[in-house]
Design an enzyme around this catalytic site. Structure first.
Site, mmCIF file in Angstrom:
data_model
loop_
_atom_site.group_PDB
_atom_site.id
_atom_site.type_symbol
_atom_site.label_atom_id
_atom_site.label_comp_id
_atom_site.label_asym_id
_atom_site.label_seq_id
_atom_site.Cartn_x
_atom_site.Cartn_y
_atom_site.Cartn_z
ATOM 1 N N ALA A 1 -36.343 21.844 125.032
ATOM 2 C CA ALA A 1 -35.612 23.005 124.507
ATOM 3 C C ALA A 1 -35.759 23.085 123.003
ATOM 4 C CB ALA A 1 -34.136 22.897 124.873
ATOM 5 N N LYS B 1 -35.551 20.577 115.480
ATOM 6 C CA LYS B 1 -36.161 21.236 116.646
ATOM 7 C C LYS B 1 -37.649 21.511 116.387
ATOM 8 C CE LYS B 1 -32.790 21.840 119.696
ATOM 9 N NZ LYS B 1 -32.891 21.388 121.092
ATOM 10 N N TYR C 1 -30.768 21.307 111.961
ATOM 11 C CA TYR C 1 -31.007 21.659 113.371
ATOM 12 C C TYR C 1 -32.386 22.290 113.528
ATOM 13 C CZ TYR C 1 -30.222 24.300 117.758
ATOM 14 O OH TYR C 1 -30.313 24.850 119.018
ATOM 15 N N GLY D 1 -20.838 18.964 126.222
ATOM 16 C CA GLY D 1 -20.816 19.321 127.645
ATOM 17 C C GLY D 1 -19.517 18.889 128.300
ATOM 18 N N ASP E 1 -25.904 13.089 130.428
ATOM 19 C CA ASP E 1 -25.187 13.822 129.375
ATOM 20 C C ASP E 1 -24.134 12.900 128.768
ATOM 21 O OD1 ASP E 1 -24.730 17.234 129.058
ATOM 22 O OD2 ASP E 1 -23.385 15.828 128.027
ATOM 23 N N PHE F 1 -23.863 24.111 128.738
ATOM 24 C CA PHE F 1 -23.848 25.509 129.181
ATOM 25 C C PHE F 1 -25.111 25.871 129.980
ATOM 26 C CE2 PHE F 1 -25.314 29.716 127.366
ATOM 27 C CZ PHE F 1 -24.698 30.487 128.331
ATOM 28 N N ILE F 2 -26.267 25.777 129.358
ATOM 29 C CA ILE F 2 -27.495 26.174 130.064
ATOM 30 C C ILE F 2 -27.797 25.177 131.193
ATOM 31 C CG2 ILE F 2 -29.994 26.540 129.841
ATOM 32 C CD1 ILE F 2 -29.560 27.435 126.957
ATOM 33 N N LEU G 1 -32.686 19.244 127.630
ATOM 34 C CA LEU G 1 -31.814 20.212 126.952
ATOM 35 C C LEU G 1 -30.816 19.541 126.016
ATOM 36 C CD1 LEU G 1 -30.913 22.434 130.065
ATOM 37 C CD2 LEU G 1 -32.673 22.887 128.360
HETATM 38 P P1 NAD Z 1 -24.578 22.737 125.117
HETATM 39 O O1 NAD Z 1 -23.923 22.121 123.927
HETATM 40 O O2 NAD Z 1 -23.679 23.360 126.112
HETATM 41 O O3 NAD Z 1 -25.543 21.683 125.840
HETATM 42 C C1 NAD Z 1 -26.079 20.560 125.201
HETATM 43 C C2 NAD Z 1 -25.713 19.348 126.045
HETATM 44 O O4 NAD Z 1 -26.320 18.169 125.504
HETATM 45 C C3 NAD Z 1 -24.203 19.090 126.092
HETATM 46 O O5 NAD Z 1 -23.793 18.968 127.441
HETATM 47 C C4 NAD Z 1 -24.035 17.778 125.327
HETATM 48 O O6 NAD Z 1 -22.926 17.027 125.792
HETATM 49 C C5 NAD Z 1 -25.370 17.113 125.594
HETATM 50 N N1 NAD Z 1 -25.739 16.094 124.601
HETATM 51 C C6 NAD Z 1 -25.673 16.176 123.249
HETATM 52 N N2 NAD Z 1 -26.102 15.029 122.683
HETATM 53 C C7 NAD Z 1 -26.457 14.206 123.712
HETATM 54 C C8 NAD Z 1 -26.969 12.896 123.777
HETATM 55 N N3 NAD Z 1 -27.203 12.180 122.663
HETATM 56 N N4 NAD Z 1 -27.232 12.362 124.996
HETATM 57 C C9 NAD Z 1 -26.991 13.069 126.133
HETATM 58 N N5 NAD Z 1 -26.500 14.320 126.129
HETATM 59 C C10 NAD Z 1 -26.226 14.882 124.934
HETATM 60 O O7 NAD Z 1 -25.614 23.816 124.562
HETATM 61 P P2 NAD Z 1 -26.601 24.796 125.346
HETATM 62 O O8 NAD Z 1 -26.364 26.127 124.779
HETATM 63 O O9 NAD Z 1 -26.519 24.600 126.809
HETATM 64 O O10 NAD Z 1 -28.011 24.277 124.796
HETATM 65 C C11 NAD Z 1 -28.980 23.608 125.598
HETATM 66 C C12 NAD Z 1 -30.258 23.459 124.793
HETATM 67 O O11 NAD Z 1 -30.782 24.745 124.483
HETATM 68 C C13 NAD Z 1 -30.090 22.725 123.473
HETATM 69 O O12 NAD Z 1 -31.204 21.891 123.248
HETATM 70 C C14 NAD Z 1 -30.063 23.831 122.455
HETATM 71 O O13 NAD Z 1 -30.535 23.398 121.187
HETATM 72 C C15 NAD Z 1 -30.994 24.847 123.084
HETATM 73 N N6 NAD Z 1 -30.718 26.221 122.637
HETATM 74 C C16 NAD Z 1 -29.644 26.914 123.113
HETATM 75 C C17 NAD Z 1 -29.426 28.219 122.668
HETATM 76 C C18 NAD Z 1 -28.257 29.053 123.141
HETATM 77 O O14 NAD Z 1 -28.126 30.185 122.687
HETATM 78 N N7 NAD Z 1 -27.402 28.589 124.046
HETATM 79 C C19 NAD Z 1 -30.305 28.807 121.750
HETATM 80 C C20 NAD Z 1 -31.374 28.057 121.280
HETATM 81 C C21 NAD Z 1 -31.584 26.776 121.753
#
Ligand code: NAD
Length: 311
Positions: free
Chosen positions: A117, A153, A149, A36, A31, A11-12, A76
């Site tokens: 992140a 983190k 989690y 994702g 990824d 997402f981000i 991320l």
């Molecule tokens: P998301 O699940 O959409 O993105 C995470 C991505 O990481 C996914 O595309 C997933 O396929 C990929 N991924 C997971 N394990 C992997 C691996 N072993 N190797 C390669 N890729 C891998 O979530 P997001 O909301 O986009 O989050 C992005 C980051 O921001 C994360 O680290 C999350 O912890 C942090 N975060 C997000 C939020 C939020 O509200 N969206 C809040 C706090 C922290």
């Protein structure tokens, strides 16, 4: 710049990828597509400055090669989402600690700037509001079942900051608060997309507990703006930043706003935590960021209102 984004199909990451390509940078996404989706990057496919690698951050050789080719790393990738983390806590720890260590070690080789992140969940059961970056992290005190989690983190942060102190690694920690917007799915328990989907389908919006717990929702475009500005701020290296919006809303009020914005006939139903989560689950009552450090460093403060985010 050549930027490596781990988790860039998420997402981000997909929003950040689009923004960096639009600004003339080259972007490589690594990824494993666990949460994702390639569809998130559909607008970039075929672009001559964009590359997608399906693979895992747990692969040191692959991470090393892609890091060598990059000028900057935005890390991320993580096992994300309440449901996923509660169902597979060990995966959360292995991916989020082991993967981050792999990325940091690769960046260490040539001291490449790396952004890690993190999450507002590291504040645990903190009771002083708003949360400031120098406040104590009370995660150890929480019985929250997303403990794996939050702990992972927190360890990521410690690891990154240890490399900053021991080896001058130019690492920056980004503590994201609830970030939402287009492409976020409700599949893994994200509250706003779940509410919107339920409202659009005329299903009840299930509010856990009393609904008086509050959160602050930031628009993903604001999170991306904050990241882009921090990337261009050398003084941000070695620092921790809250990234979020400080407009606070209770979950019950959020549900009411979603129902009003969609004109949905859906009812808002309160459900006890015990019916949704295993016994022992404790939610955080509030999560309110102090974003003055981000504003001082970059001149930017996330401000998009909740009404725009819901729309
Ligand atoms: P998301 O699940 O959409 O993105 C995470 C991505 O990481 C996914 O595309 C997933 O396929 C990929 N991924 C997971 N394990 C992997 C691996 N072993 N190797 C390669 N890729 C891998 O979530 P997001 O909301 O986009 O989050 C992005 C980051 O921001 C994360 O680290 C999350 O912890 C942090 N975060 C997000 C939020 C939020 O509200 N969206 C809040 C706090 C922290």
């Amino acid at each position: 710049m050549k930027v490596l984004i781990t988790g860039g199909a998420g997402f981000i990451g997909s929003h950040l990828s689009e923004r960096l390509i639009a600004e003339g940078h080259s972007v490589t996404v690594l990824d494993d597509l666990s949460t994702g989706r390639t569809e998130n990057l559909a607008g970039l496919s075929g672009h001559n400055r964009f590359r997608f690698h399906e693979g895992t951050i747990l692969d040191p050789a692959l991470v090393g090669t892609l890091t060598d080719e990059a000028d900057m790393i935005i890390h991320l990738a993580a096992a994300v989402g309440v449901k996923l983390i509660m169902e597979e806590p060990s995966r959360s720890i292995l991916t989020n600690v082991g993967g981050t260590e792999t990325v940091l070690k690769a960046a260490l080789k040539d001291l490449k700037p790396v952004f890690v992140a993190s999450t507002s969940e590291v504040y645990g059961k903190a009771t002083k509001f708003p949360f400031g970056e120098d406040d104590d992290l009370t995660i150890g005190a929480t019985k929250n079942l997303r403990w794996s989690y939050a702990c992972a983190k927190t360890l990521d942060e410690f690891l990154a900051l240890a490399y900053v102190r021991e080896a001058d690694l130019p690492a920056t920690v980004l503590r994201f608060f609830n970030t939402t917007g287009p492409r976020q799915t409700g599949r893994y328990g994200m509250v706003l997309p779940n509410f919107v989907q339920a409202a659009l389908e005329g299903r009840p919006l299930l509010v856990h507990g009393t609904g008086e717990q509050s959160r602050c929702f930031g628009h993903v475009a604001d999170a991306v703006e904050a990241m882009v500005r921090l990337m261009a701020t050398p003084a941000a290296r070695g620092e921790v930043f809250n990234v979020g919006n400080d407009e606070e809303v209770t979950i019950r009020a959020l549900a009411e706003q979603v129902v009003a914005a969609t004109g949905s006939p859906s009812e808002i139903r309160l459900v006890p935590y015990e019916t949704v989560y295993p016994a022992g689950f404790e939610d955080m009552a509030r999560r309110l960021p102090d974003v003055s450090k981000l504003e001082r460093a970059t001149g930017f403060r996330p401000r998009r209102p909740l009404s725009e985010i819901i729309a």
